[in-house]
Design a protein around this motif. Structure first.
Motif, PDB file in Angstrom:
ATOM      1  N   SER A 153       0.816  -1.220   0.000  1.00 46.44           N
ATOM      2  CA  SER A 153       0.000   0.000   0.000  1.00 46.44           C
ATOM      3  C   SER A 153       0.847   1.266   0.000  1.00 46.44           C
ATOM      4  N   SER A 154       2.077   1.206   0.535  1.00 45.27           N
ATOM      5  CA  SER A 154       2.948   2.387   0.461  1.00 45.27           C
ATOM      6  C   SER A 154       3.363   2.674  -0.974  1.00 45.27           C
ATOM      7  N   SER A 155       3.548   1.632  -1.769  1.00 46.33           N
ATOM      8  CA  SER A 155       3.836   1.842  -3.193  1.00 46.33           C
ATOM      9  C   SER A 155       2.643   2.481  -3.895  1.00 46.33           C
ATOM     10  N   VAL A 156       1.436   2.015  -3.547  1.00 47.34           N
ATOM     11  CA  VAL A 156       0.233   2.603  -4.128  1.00 47.34           C
ATOM     12  C   VAL A 156       0.187   4.101  -3.838  1.00 47.34           C
ATOM     13  N   GLY A 189       2.627   6.127  -2.925  1.00 44.45           N
ATOM     14  CA  GLY A 189       3.724   6.835  -3.578  1.00 44.45           C
ATOM     15  C   GLY A 189       3.482   7.043  -5.055  1.00 44.45           C
ATOM     16  N   HIS A 190       2.971   5.996  -5.721  1.00 43.37           N
ATOM     17  CA  HIS A 190       2.644   6.129  -7.147  1.00 43.37           C
ATOM     18  C   HIS A 190       1.600   7.224  -7.361  1.00 43.37           C
ATOM     19  N   LYS A 191       0.576   7.214  -6.531  1.00 44.07           N
ATOM     20  CA  LYS A 191      -0.509   8.180  -6.734  1.00 44.07           C
ATOM     21  C   LYS A 191      -0.043   9.613  -6.474  1.00 44.07           C
ATOM     22  N   ARG A 192       0.832   9.802  -5.477  1.00 46.80           N
ATOM     23  CA  ARG A 192       1.341  11.162  -5.227  1.00 46.80           C
ATOM     24  C   ARG A 192       2.189  11.647  -6.393  1.00 46.80           C
ATOM     25  N   ALA A 193       3.009  10.765  -6.968  1.00 42.97           N
ATOM     26  CA  ALA A 193       3.933  11.189  -8.021  1.00 42.97           C
ATOM     27  C   ALA A 193       3.305  11.158  -9.410  1.00 42.97           C
ATOM     28  N   PHE A 194       2.544  10.075  -9.702  1.00 36.96           N
ATOM     29  CA  PHE A 194       2.060   9.857 -11.069  1.00 36.96           C
ATOM     30  C   PHE A 194       0.588  10.224 -11.242  1.00 36.96           C
ATOM     31  N   GLY A 195      -0.135  10.405 -10.145  1.00 38.31           N
ATOM     32  CA  GLY A 195      -1.568  10.637 -10.227  1.00 38.31           C
ATOM     33  C   GLY A 195      -2.379   9.366 -10.267  1.00 38.31           C
ATOM     34  N   GLU A 196      -1.713   8.215 -10.383  1.00 38.01           N
ATOM     35  CA  GLU A 196      -2.403   6.925 -10.440  1.00 38.01           C
ATOM     36  C   GLU A 196      -1.416   5.839 -10.023  1.00 38.01           C
ATOM     37  N   ASP A 197      -1.958   4.748  -9.523  1.00 36.13           N
ATOM     38  CA  ASP A 197      -1.143   3.614  -9.070  1.00 36.13           C
ATOM     39  C   ASP A 197      -0.686   2.802 -10.272  1.00 36.13           C
ATOM     40  N   ILE A 198       0.466   3.196 -10.832  1.00 39.39           N
ATOM     41  CA  ILE A 198       0.965   2.559 -12.051  1.00 39.39           C
ATOM     42  C   ILE A 198       2.438   2.218 -11.895  1.00 39.39           C
ATOM     43  N   VAL A 199       2.785   0.972 -12.192  1.00 38.23           N
ATOM     44  CA  VAL A 199       4.192   0.579 -12.350  1.00 38.23           C
ATOM     45  C   VAL A 199       4.578   0.913 -13.786  1.00 38.23           C
ATOM     46  N   PRO A 200       5.527   1.813 -14.005  1.00 38.04           N
ATOM     47  CA  PRO A 200       5.752   2.323 -15.364  1.00 38.04           C
ATOM     48  C   PRO A 200       6.280   1.290 -16.364  1.00 38.04           C
ATOM     49  N   GLY A 201       7.115   0.356 -15.909  1.00 38.67           N
ATOM     50  CA  GLY A 201       7.792  -0.521 -16.860  1.00 38.67           C
ATOM     51  C   GLY A 201       7.281  -1.939 -16.851  1.00 38.67           C
TER      52      GLY A 201
END
Length: 898
Positions: free
Chosen positions: A133-136, A138-150
């Motif tokens: 959930s911390s990754s979720v 962090g993703h949402k704060r930085a990317f706007g959505e819970d996404i693993v880019p690669g």
């Protein structure tokens, strides 16, 4: 032999494809799927042993109400009536669901829809809260959505892999072997950031054993170093991001120079600078992080500190570059997609007005939850306070896995209605259930999962359901129908659910969300059944994925040219500063306890505990200490340790290793009250949480410890599992044809004779053989049935660690020979026995002594040579670190060259 069925492994987030066949005797054979892009035919030790874990033993086979078997109709009627009555009297927020990354996406979707869309509360959370959930956040704060880019190809193409809080060699070995190949074939460099020296470190070019919890300062220092040495990608920052001056200012305040960072992280400045130089000068950098980052009261900030460095250098969304979160469960990603977390709504939508309206329209309901619900820790805290009146647990074991487990037990005990859907009949949580519902297990379930690279794969049924077990989505839908929502839950198959979920991801999306499965929303049943592994997004314009080959069709990365899912389309730098753990060490609790996985075990052992070969690697729960800490507490290897924290206590065996930092200890997460007396790490772990993600601090618990001296120790081997009397220490392990118990106790609890009377009271005297030496305070006793060994017990005063390999083999014999009968009470065979030593390679059953012998016979042999002779290390590779250590010690010529 049945026709091969392609399905997906039910263990970690790698999402390996497997092929199963079942022979005429009902035994299932499991092999890796060479066409699946997650593993290309490779399987780890756990995946290879999946066939051992099937069958109906220990399965929950019929619905139960208050301990009595009932029909499905009775059980479902009762669940629906009780939930309806609870909501009527106390309101929707008095009800909660606690679900699992073991559920399929279709199950998850129906659970979330029922709770948030129709019951009208967001009190549904998942054991993924403890995981990712911390990754979720962090993703949402930085990317706007819970996404693993690669995706996983980046592991093959990167020039620098930085593993943070991830012992991938053991926890994600199939992916880790891709890094090893990349090292060997392309010269990739590897950096491990971990307080412990783990097996992953044996392959690293650099190991940074940082002080636990200081990751934010480490990466803030890296950001400052990148800025001061001219490594900013100014074009990327200018065009695609926002807020980097503030993030850099916060980093400078937190980590102004290399010496400050080195001191806080407790590592040498030279090592720190070597890492900073390597990262700054290697454009193709991939930062891989897992539970060591997430399971922290500052986990979200750690994630954003990592992401800030990648945004600053523009190293994101291109081959071999980017931050990469690795999930711990097979469908942790799928649960996040459908809204399985209490703070998300559905399909990557949150509780904003527009999203609530979209979901209302799509589900055709007016009772959609309008605000986040209780995250896992808060959920059980509220239950302990009497605020949750009904809890439905699905596919997980919170009484053994949620930190401060003693509070969780108390909360479950107090809750007026506890419903548990599970496939296992002997979990710590099921002991509290008023209603038990038999769910289908792996091999019986049918649906989809999403792995760590956003790849959707099918889990297909290849076994008939055990007993009366039903699919989770069916159980949920039948309850919903009985609660009055027939039309909204009228599903005939998982394909129906999948189509609806896929349509929701596209409904009024307008490219506002990266999660888009519109191209799968109209799959026919046959297309769904034959769906090949595919990475999302899958927009409607894509080619039909049902006919696409199971390779890299449709693979894509995010954010190389921006396109973030924030209001202005730009990524956000997040200013972060180091914050010490909420509970720090003190004179009373001076040691930091870390917890994590072992190589061959999984979660609370409900699956891996059923495989004899997976239980052979590490046979008892251990507390690993640095030699100086062990000496300070008068401990030697094999000693018993009494461990205390502010939350609870435990008794474990001592394991001494200089791989531990001084002042720190490591304890496996797997043992629970079904497999040990007092070895559940969740009973020790603090439940302080990250304020944003709600993820608990499971990597940093202050403890104290002391030598624990039993009056006597014992070894019990029995053909069937037993219920033991209350003891300070016991552990249970499944062997091939028996169960093995290690035992230790104080005489005030029970004497050896009282224990013998308890264990052997069901055997007549003529079936028992025993010897006793009162001077040495030893005894050995065996029980037979028609000359077949049924039960065997040894006891000795003080602390003893018994070896039992030969004795366990006797339980495979239908008749015990006269010679073995004379020898067994001595504990060893009269004839020489091959001692393979401690198990090293679970995949091929190779022991340490076998590897030593090969090394001594071949003094020039190297690591790969062991594999050529013994096959050890040639499958998943998770044992290669241990093999390497033996080779370096016992192949003198190879060691000289090294």
């Amino acid at each position: 032999m049945t026709s091969p069925v392609k399905t997906t492994c039910p263990y970690c987030g790698v999402g390996c494809g497997v092929i199963t066949t079942t022979d005429a005797d009902g035994k299932t054979h499991v092999a890796g799927d060479p066409d699946h892009p997650a593993n290309y035919g490779k399987l780890c030790s756990k995946g290879s042993a999946l066939g051992d874990t099937l069958g109906t033993k220990d399965r929950l086979l019929t619905p139960r109400l208050y301990g009595q078997d009932v029909s499905w109709a009775q059980a479902l009627d009762h669940v629906a009536a009780q939930l309806t009555a609870t909501i009527r009297e106390y309101g929707p927020d008095s009800v909660a669901f606690y679900v699992s990354g073991q559920l399929l996406t279709e199950d998850y979707y129906v659970a979330n829809k029922l709770m948030k869309g129709f019951i009208g509360s967001a009190n549904i959370d998942t054991n993924s809260r403890l995981c990712m959930s911390s990754s979720v956040a962090g993703h949402k704060r930085a990317f706007g959505e819970d996404i693993v880019p690669g995706h996983y190809d980046d592991w093959d193409k990167t020039d620098l892999a930085v593993l943070v809080g991830s012992n991938a060699a053991w926890c994600h070995p199939i992916l880790f072997q891709r890094l090893i190949r990349n090292q060997n074939e392309r010269g990739m460099k590897m950096v491990i950031i971990d307080p412990r020296r783990t097996p992953s470190c044996d392959s690293a070019d650099l190991h940074l054993p940082i002080r636990p919890g200081t990751d934010v300062s480490l990466f803030n220092g890296l950001l400052v170093y990148l800025a001061d040495n001219g490594f900013e990608d100014s074009h990327y920052c200018r065009e695609y991001t926002r807020g980097h001056p503030d993030a850099l200012q916060a980093a400078r305040e937190d980590a102004p120079d290399l010496l400050t960072v080195a001191q806080r992280c407790d590592i040498s400045p030279d090592r720190l600078e070597a890492f900073y130089q390597l990262f700054s000068q290697t454009e193709n950098s991939l930062t891989i992080y897992s539970q060591g980052v997430n399971q922290s009261s500052q986990g979200t900030d750690k994630v954003n500190a990592i992401i800030n460095c990648h945004l600053f250098t523009g190293r994101i969304g291109r081959p071999g570059q980017g931050p990469f979160s690795v999930t711990g469960q097979p469908n942790a990603m799928g649960g996040r997609e459908v809204g399985g977390l209490a703070n998300t709504l559905a399909a990557h939508m949150d509780f904003d007005d527009d999203s609530i309206q979209i979901v209302k329209e799509f589900w055709q309901t007016e009772t959609v939850a309008t605000q986040p619900g209780l995250k896992a820790i808060d959920l059980f805290n509220h239950m302990a306070e009497g605020k949750i009146k009904a809890l439905w647990v699905m596919g997980t074991n919170p009484a053994a896995s949620v930190p401060n487990a003693n509070l969780v037990h108390d909360a479950l005990q107090k809750c007026p209605l506890v419903i548990v859907s599970d496939c296992i009949d002997n979990t710590d949580t099921l002991q509290h259930a008023h209603i038990a519902l038999p769910a289908q297990g792996w091999g019986e379930k049918d649906g989809t999962v999403t792995n760590s690279e956003r790849r959707i794969s099918r889990q297909r049924r290849f076994l008939a359901p055990a007993g009366q077990a039903k699919a989770d989505f069916w159980i949920l839908a039948e309850v919903a129908k009985r609660m009055g929502w027939q039309d909204a839950f009228d599903y005939e198959s998982p394909a129906d659910v999948f189509r609806e979920y896929s349509a929701l991801t596209a409904y009024k999306n307008d490219n506002h969300r990266g999660l888009n499965l519109s191209g799968l929303a109209d799959l026919a049943a046959d297309e769904y059944n034959h769906l090949s592994p595919i990475q999302w997004p899958v927009p409607a314009a894509a080619n039909n994925p049902a006919t696409a080959p199971a390779t890299h069709a449709n693979d894509q990365r995010f954010f190389a040219q921006g396109g973030y899912f924030t209001p202005d389309g730009r990524a956000r730098f997040v200013p972060v500063r180091y914050i010490p753990p909420q509970q720090e060490t003190s004179p009373t609790f001076p040691i930091v306890l870390n917890s994590g996985r072992l190589r061959d075990q999984w979660h609370t052992m409900t699956r891996t505990g059923k495989s004899a070969r997976l239980n052979d690697h590490i046979k008892e729960p251990l507390l690993t200490l640095h030699p100086e800490d062990a000496k300070k507490h008068n401990l030697v290897s094999g000693s018993f340790i009494k461990v205390k924290s502010r939350q609870g206590d435990a008794i474990l065996r001592c394991d001494i290793s200089d791989n531990q930092r001084r002042g720190e200890a490591f304890m496996p997460m797997h043992w629970n009250n079904q497999y040990a007396a007092q070895a559940c790490v969740a009973q020790l772990a603090q439940n302080n949480t990250d304020p944003l993600s709600g993820q608990p601090e499971m990597k940093y618990t202050p403890i104290n410890m002391a030598l624990w001296k039993p009056d006597w120790s014992g070894l019990l081997i029995t053909r069937t599992a037993l219920t033991l009397p209350n003891l300070s220490y016991w552990t249970k392990r499944l062997s091939t044809d028996c169960f093995v118990y290690q035992i230790a106790a104080k005489n005030v609890e029970i004497t050896p004779q009282q224990f013998i009377d308890h264990v052997f009271d069901d055997f007549p005297a003529q079936n028992i053989q025993s010897v006793q030496d009162r001077k040495k305070s030893t005894a050995a006793i065996a029980a037979f049935h028609q000359n077949r060994l049924e039960r065997l017990f040894f006891t000795h005063s003080g602390t003893v660690q018994y070896q039992s390999a030969w004795l366990e083999k006797l339980f495979a014999k239908e008749q015990i020979s006269t010679e073995d009968r004379r020898s067994l009470l001595a504990g060893k065979s009269a004839q020489p026995q091959e001692d393979v030593g401690p198990l090293i390679c679970s995949c091929f059953g190779v022991g340490a002594n076998q590897i030593k012998t090969v090394c001594q016979d071949n003094p020039h042999i190297e690591l790969d040579g062991i594999g050529e002779i013994l096959k050890a290390g040639t499958n998943c590779g998770s044992c290669r670190s241990e093999i390497r250590n033996i080779v370096e010690k016992f192949a003198p010529a190879a060691n000289e060259r090294a």
